[in-house]
Scaffold this motif. Structure first.
Motif, PDB file in Angstrom:
ATOM      1  N   ASP A  12       0.796  -1.221   0.000  1.00 35.88           N
ATOM      2  CA  ASP A  12       0.000   0.000   0.000  1.00 35.88           C
ATOM      3  C   ASP A  12       0.831   1.274   0.000  1.00 35.88           C
ATOM      4  OD1 ASP A  12       0.763  -0.374   2.665  1.00 35.88           O
ATOM      5  OD2 ASP A  12      -1.096   0.451   3.464  1.00 35.88           O
ATOM      6  N   GLU A  13       2.021   1.249   0.576  1.00 37.84           N
ATOM      7  CA  GLU A  13       2.842   2.462   0.592  1.00 37.84           C
ATOM      8  C   GLU A  13       3.434   2.800  -0.786  1.00 37.84           C
ATOM      9  OE1 GLU A  13       5.443  -0.893   2.200  1.00 37.84           O
ATOM     10  OE2 GLU A  13       3.511  -0.072   2.793  1.00 37.84           O
ATOM     11  N   LEU A  14       3.374   1.866  -1.726  1.00 40.34           N
ATOM     12  CA  LEU A  14       3.873   2.114  -3.078  1.00 40.34           C
ATOM     13  C   LEU A  14       2.781   2.589  -4.043  1.00 40.34           C
ATOM     14  CD1 LEU A  14       6.185  -1.001  -3.598  1.00 40.34           C
ATOM     15  CD2 LEU A  14       6.874   1.338  -3.064  1.00 40.34           C
ATOM     16  N   SER A  15       1.531   2.486  -3.637  1.00 39.79           N
ATOM     17  CA  SER A  15       0.410   2.747  -4.547  1.00 39.79           C
ATOM     18  C   SER A  15       0.468   4.115  -5.208  1.00 39.79           C
ATOM     19  CB  SER A  15      -0.923   2.589  -3.818  1.00 39.79           C
ATOM     20  OG  SER A  15      -1.117   1.252  -3.457  1.00 39.79           O
ATOM     21  N   ASP A  16       0.668   5.164  -4.429  1.00 40.15           N
ATOM     22  CA  ASP A  16       0.664   6.518  -4.996  1.00 40.15           C
ATOM     23  C   ASP A  16       1.760   6.705  -6.038  1.00 40.15           C
ATOM     24  OD1 ASP A  16      -1.553   7.297  -3.539  1.00 40.15           O
ATOM     25  OD2 ASP A  16      -0.364   8.149  -1.898  1.00 40.15           O
ATOM     26  N   ASN A  17       2.960   6.211  -5.756  1.00 36.75           N
ATOM     27  CA  ASN A  17       4.063   6.338  -6.723  1.00 36.75           C
ATOM     28  C   ASN A  17       3.793   5.534  -7.988  1.00 36.75           C
ATOM     29  OD1 ASN A  17       5.445   8.004  -4.970  1.00 36.75           O
ATOM     30  ND2 ASN A  17       6.720   6.366  -4.154  1.00 36.75           N
ATOM     31  N   ILE A  18       3.213   4.352  -7.830  1.00 36.41           N
ATOM     32  CA  ILE A  18       2.904   3.517  -8.986  1.00 36.41           C
ATOM     33  C   ILE A  18       1.786   4.144  -9.814  1.00 36.41           C
ATOM     34  CG2 ILE A  18       1.922   1.290  -9.673  1.00 36.41           C
ATOM     35  CD1 ILE A  18       3.700   0.043  -7.483  1.00 36.41           C
ATOM     36  N   LEU A  19       0.772   4.681  -9.156  1.00 38.87           N
ATOM     37  CA  LEU A  19      -0.304   5.369  -9.878  1.00 38.87           C
ATOM     38  C   LEU A  19       0.238   6.532 -10.697  1.00 38.87           C
ATOM     39  CD1 LEU A  19      -3.039   5.328  -7.103  1.00 38.87           C
ATOM     40  CD2 LEU A  19      -3.202   4.190  -9.330  1.00 38.87           C
ATOM     41  N   ALA A  27      -1.462   6.088 -18.755  1.00 36.34           N
ATOM     42  CA  ALA A  27      -2.731   5.624 -18.179  1.00 36.34           C
ATOM     43  C   ALA A  27      -3.654   6.822 -17.973  1.00 36.34           C
ATOM     44  CB  ALA A  27      -2.492   4.913 -16.852  1.00 36.34           C
ATOM     45  N   THR A  28      -4.918   6.629 -18.272  1.00 41.12           N
ATOM     46  CA  THR A  28      -5.885   7.723 -18.152  1.00 41.12           C
ATOM     47  C   THR A  28      -6.671   7.649 -16.854  1.00 41.12           C
ATOM     48  OG1 THR A  28      -7.494   6.429 -19.402  1.00 41.12           O
ATOM     49  CG2 THR A  28      -6.140   7.997 -20.637  1.00 41.12           C
ATOM     50  N   GLY A  29      -6.401   6.679 -16.020  1.00 43.99           N
ATOM     51  CA  GLY A  29      -7.089   6.536 -14.746  1.00 43.99           C
ATOM     52  C   GLY A  29      -6.865   5.153 -14.187  1.00 43.99           C
ATOM     53  N   ALA A  30      -7.412   4.917 -13.003  1.00 46.54           N
ATOM     54  CA  ALA A  30      -7.234   3.624 -12.352  1.00 46.54           C
ATOM     55  C   ALA A  30      -8.348   3.414 -11.339  1.00 46.54           C
ATOM     56  CB  ALA A  30      -5.880   3.557 -11.649  1.00 46.54           C
ATOM     57  N   THR A  31      -8.535   2.172 -10.971  1.00 48.79           N
ATOM     58  CA  THR A  31      -9.396   1.806  -9.858  1.00 48.79           C
ATOM     59  C   THR A  31      -8.498   1.171  -8.810  1.00 48.79           C
ATOM     60  OG1 THR A  31     -11.310   1.434 -11.271  1.00 48.79           O
ATOM     61  CG2 THR A  31     -11.335   0.349  -9.120  1.00 48.79           C
ATOM     62  N   VAL A  32      -8.663   1.610  -7.559  1.00 48.45           N
ATOM     63  CA  VAL A  32      -7.843   1.113  -6.464  1.00 48.45           C
ATOM     64  C   VAL A  32      -8.732   0.333  -5.501  1.00 48.45           C
ATOM     65  CG1 VAL A  32      -6.313   1.739  -4.558  1.00 48.45           C
ATOM     66  CG2 VAL A  32      -6.302   3.107  -6.658  1.00 48.45           C
ATOM     67  N   ILE A  33      -8.339  -0.886  -5.228  1.00 43.35           N
ATOM     68  CA  ILE A  33      -9.021  -1.711  -4.236  1.00 43.35           C
ATOM     69  C   ILE A  33      -8.077  -1.841  -3.052  1.00 43.35           C
ATOM     70  CG2 ILE A  33     -10.053  -3.957  -3.740  1.00 43.35           C
ATOM     71  CD1 ILE A  33     -10.496  -4.242  -6.804  1.00 43.35           C
ATOM     72  N   ASP A  57      -2.669  -3.245  -1.991  1.00 45.96           N
ATOM     73  CA  ASP A  57      -3.672  -2.593  -2.820  1.00 45.96           C
ATOM     74  C   ASP A  57      -3.686  -3.300  -4.162  1.00 45.96           C
ATOM     75  OD1 ASP A  57      -4.309  -0.697  -0.898  1.00 45.96           O
ATOM     76  OD2 ASP A  57      -3.014   0.853  -1.751  1.00 45.96           O
ATOM     77  N   VAL A  58      -4.856  -3.394  -4.761  1.00 41.55           N
ATOM     78  CA  VAL A  58      -4.985  -3.915  -6.120  1.00 41.55           C
ATOM     79  C   VAL A  58      -5.318  -2.720  -6.998  1.00 41.55           C
ATOM     80  CG1 VAL A  58      -6.226  -5.466  -7.657  1.00 41.55           C
ATOM     81  CG2 VAL A  58      -5.782  -6.163  -5.296  1.00 41.55           C
ATOM     82  N   LEU A  59      -4.464  -2.455  -7.975  1.00 35.69           N
ATOM     83  CA  LEU A  59      -4.639  -1.334  -8.895  1.00 35.69           C
ATOM     84  C   LEU A  59      -5.072  -1.884 -10.242  1.00 35.69           C
ATOM     85  CD1 LEU A  59      -1.285   0.523  -8.073  1.00 35.69           C
ATOM     86  CD2 LEU A  59      -3.469   0.672  -6.862  1.00 35.69           C
ATOM     87  N   LEU A  60      -6.157  -1.357 -10.780  1.00 38.78           N
ATOM     88  CA  LEU A  60      -6.688  -1.810 -12.063  1.00 38.78           C
ATOM     89  C   LEU A  60      -6.617  -0.664 -13.067  1.00 38.78           C
ATOM     90  CD1 LEU A  60      -9.935  -3.516 -10.714  1.00 38.78           C
ATOM     91  CD2 LEU A  60      -7.753  -4.625 -11.221  1.00 38.78           C
ATOM     92  N   PHE A  61      -6.009  -0.922 -14.211  1.00 40.78           N
ATOM     93  CA  PHE A  61      -5.889   0.066 -15.276  1.00 40.78           C
ATOM     94  C   PHE A  61      -6.471  -0.513 -16.557  1.00 40.78           C
ATOM     95  CE2 PHE A  61      -2.240   0.433 -12.457  1.00 40.78           C
ATOM     96  CZ  PHE A  61      -2.180   1.783 -12.170  1.00 40.78           C
ATOM     97  N   LEU A  62      -7.373   0.197 -17.197  1.00 37.30           N
ATOM     98  CA  LEU A  62      -7.850  -0.186 -18.527  1.00 37.30           C
ATOM     99  C   LEU A  62      -7.066   0.670 -19.507  1.00 37.30           C
ATOM    100  CD1 LEU A  62      -9.870  -1.998 -19.989  1.00 37.30           C
ATOM    101  CD2 LEU A  62     -11.451  -0.065 -20.001  1.00 37.30           C
ATOM    102  N   ALA A  63      -6.189   0.042 -20.270  1.00 36.11           N
ATOM    103  CA  ALA A  63      -5.263   0.780 -21.128  1.00 36.11           C
ATOM    104  C   ALA A  63      -5.393   0.341 -22.577  1.00 36.11           C
ATOM    105  CB  ALA A  63      -3.824   0.559 -20.660  1.00 36.11           C
ATOM    106  N   GLU A  64      -5.223   1.270 -23.474  1.00 35.90           N
ATOM    107  CA  GLU A  64      -5.215   0.963 -24.902  1.00 35.90           C
ATOM    108  C   GLU A  64      -4.019   0.058 -25.168  1.00 35.90           C
ATOM    109  OE1 GLU A  64      -5.500   0.760 -28.973  1.00 35.90           O
ATOM    110  OE2 GLU A  64      -3.677   1.466 -27.985  1.00 35.90           O
ATOM    111  N   GLU A  65      -4.204  -0.967 -25.979  1.00 31.32           N
ATOM    112  CA  GLU A  65      -3.182  -2.011 -26.121  1.00 31.32           C
ATOM    113  C   GLU A  65      -1.831  -1.502 -26.611  1.00 31.32           C
ATOM    114  OE1 GLU A  65      -4.072  -5.158 -28.838  1.00 31.32           O
ATOM    115  OE2 GLU A  65      -4.603  -3.816 -30.458  1.00 31.32           O
ATOM    116  N   HIS A  66      -1.786  -0.423 -27.384  1.00 34.58           N
ATOM    117  CA  HIS A  66      -0.509   0.071 -27.899  1.00 34.58           C
ATOM    118  C   HIS A  66       0.368   0.694 -26.820  1.00 34.58           C
ATOM    119  CE1 HIS A  66      -2.868  -0.238 -31.641  1.00 34.58           C
ATOM    120  NE2 HIS A  66      -1.699  -0.612 -32.144  1.00 34.58           N
TER     121      HIS A  66
END
Length: 116
Positions: A12-19, A27-33, A57-66
């Motif tokens: 969890d302490e890495l989440s902000d830096n990874i986001l 990345a245009t956004g994320a969902t954090v669990i 934390d589980v971070l979910l990113f929907l990203a364009e494949e390229h």
């Protein structure tokens, strides 16, 4: 457009830096669990043999494949997953279809025309 789902399970302490690294990589956004529990190859034991589990934390990113691989590499670099065991993992999965991203098409189209 075709998408990939990037899933990162991180301390969890890495989440902000990874986001931030993912956003910088396109990345245009994320969902954090929050408050996920993770177990590695060996269970961590503390004093008196009690089990210690670090909050994840589980971070979910929907990203364009390229740009998805570029984002995945940025996540790995900041998270130092290969250098530090137990820090986290990340992977990507093909997404067959997605809705609710129409408002991002303009932004995604612009970023895809710029070099990575």
């Amino acid at each position: 457009m075709r998408f990939k789902l990037i899933v990162a399970m991180v301390e969890d302490e890495l989440s902000d830096n990874i986001l931030q690294a993912a956003r910088d990589a396109g990345a245009t956004g994320a969902t954090v669990i929050n408050n996920a529990r993770g177990e590695g190859l060996k269970k961590a034991r503390g004093i008196f043999g009690m089990e210690i589990t670090a909050q994840r934390d589980v971070l979910l990113f929907l990203a364009e494949e390229h740009i998805s691989r570029h984002i995945l590499e940025a996540i790995q670099r900041v998270g130092e997953f290969d250098e530090t065991p137990g820090t986290g993992i990340a992977f990507q999965i093909d997404v067959e279809d997605a809705v609710g991203v129409k408002h991002q098409i303009k932004s995604l189209s612009k970023s895809l025309t710029q070099p990575l």
